[in-house]
Design a protein around this motif. Structure first.
Motif, PDB file in Angstrom:
ATOM      1  N   ASN A 138       0.831  -1.214   0.000  1.00 47.11           N
ATOM      2  CA  ASN A 138       0.000   0.000   0.000  1.00 47.11           C
ATOM      3  C   ASN A 138       0.861   1.257   0.000  1.00 47.11           C
ATOM      4  O   ASN A 138       0.534   2.235  -0.670  1.00 47.11           O
ATOM      5  N   LEU A 139       1.954   1.227   0.750  1.00 51.09           N
ATOM      6  CA  LEU A 139       2.856   2.390   0.754  1.00 51.09           C
ATOM      7  C   LEU A 139       3.456   2.609  -0.615  1.00 51.09           C
ATOM      8  O   LEU A 139       3.571   3.740  -1.087  1.00 51.09           O
ATOM      9  N   ASP A 184       3.646   5.520  -5.813  1.00 56.47           N
ATOM     10  CA  ASP A 184       3.512   5.504  -7.264  1.00 56.47           C
ATOM     11  C   ASP A 184       2.431   6.460  -7.746  1.00 56.47           C
ATOM     12  O   ASP A 184       2.536   7.047  -8.813  1.00 56.47           O
ATOM     13  N   SER A 185       1.390   6.657  -6.940  1.00 59.47           N
ATOM     14  CA  SER A 185       0.298   7.524  -7.365  1.00 59.47           C
ATOM     15  C   SER A 185       0.531   8.986  -6.994  1.00 59.47           C
ATOM     16  O   SER A 185      -0.152   9.862  -7.491  1.00 59.47           O
ATOM     17  N   ALA A 186       1.500   9.266  -6.124  1.00 62.59           N
ATOM     18  CA  ALA A 186       1.798  10.643  -5.730  1.00 62.59           C
ATOM     19  C   ALA A 186       2.549  11.331  -6.855  1.00 62.59           C
ATOM     20  O   ALA A 186       3.399  10.730  -7.505  1.00 62.59           O
ATOM     21  N   PRO A 187       2.260  12.606  -7.105  1.00 61.15           N
ATOM     22  CA  PRO A 187       2.988  13.318  -8.151  1.00 61.15           C
ATOM     23  C   PRO A 187       4.447  13.519  -7.752  1.00 61.15           C
ATOM     24  O   PRO A 187       4.779  13.627  -6.578  1.00 61.15           O
ATOM     25  N   ASP A 188       5.296  13.530  -8.767  1.00 55.35           N
ATOM     26  CA  ASP A 188       6.714  13.796  -8.527  1.00 55.35           C
ATOM     27  C   ASP A 188       6.885  15.226  -8.067  1.00 55.35           C
ATOM     28  O   ASP A 188       6.047  16.092  -8.336  1.00 55.35           O
ATOM     29  N   GLU A 189       8.010  15.519  -7.418  1.00 59.00           N
ATOM     30  CA  GLU A 189       8.286  16.884  -6.961  1.00 59.00           C
ATOM     31  C   GLU A 189       8.331  17.850  -8.131  1.00 59.00           C
ATOM     32  O   GLU A 189       7.867  18.967  -8.035  1.00 59.00           O
ATOM     33  N   GLU A 190       8.879  17.400  -9.256  1.00 54.79           N
ATOM     34  CA  GLU A 190       8.986  18.278 -10.416  1.00 54.79           C
ATOM     35  C   GLU A 190       7.612  18.656 -10.936  1.00 54.79           C
ATOM     36  O   GLU A 190       7.399  19.743 -11.439  1.00 54.79           O
TER      37      GLU A 190
END
Length: 101
Positions: A62-63, A68-74
């Motif tokens: 789950n983590l 994977d679903s979180a947007p990248d910092e860029e």
């Protein structure tokens, strides 16, 4: 053996049986019963360990899915704009990565 026996309780009972086998003179009938009980407790402990391992693996999966679903910092940074020609003709007067002061 009850289903609500905890892992700790099972281990403690196994240790008690082991101590009794090491110190007491145990007749064959009692020895058989203690060995059977030990086998039940060992099966219970193995099952509890497998369940815990599966639960922990699900937590980590789950983590990873959340990562994977979180947007990248860029992707979160606003796009940079040119402010027009600078001293060196680069548009901002600074080298990329330089602070504005």
């Amino acid at each position: 053996m009850t289903n609500n026996t905890t892992y700790r309780q099972a281990i403690e009972e196994l240790e008690t049986i082991l101590r009794a086998l090491e110190t007491d003179t145990v007749d064959v009938d009692d020895l058989t019963a203690r060995v059977q009980r030990s086998a039940e407790l060992i099966r219970l402990c193995k099952q509890k360990l497998r369940n815990a391992e599966s639960a922990i693996e699900r937590v980590f999966e789950n983590l990873e899915e959340e990562d994977d679903s979180a947007p990248d910092e860029e992707d979160e940074l606003p796009p940079t704009r040119s402010t027009g020609p600078g001293k060196n003709g680069s548009g901002s007067g600074r080298m990329p990565g330089q602070l504005p002061f």
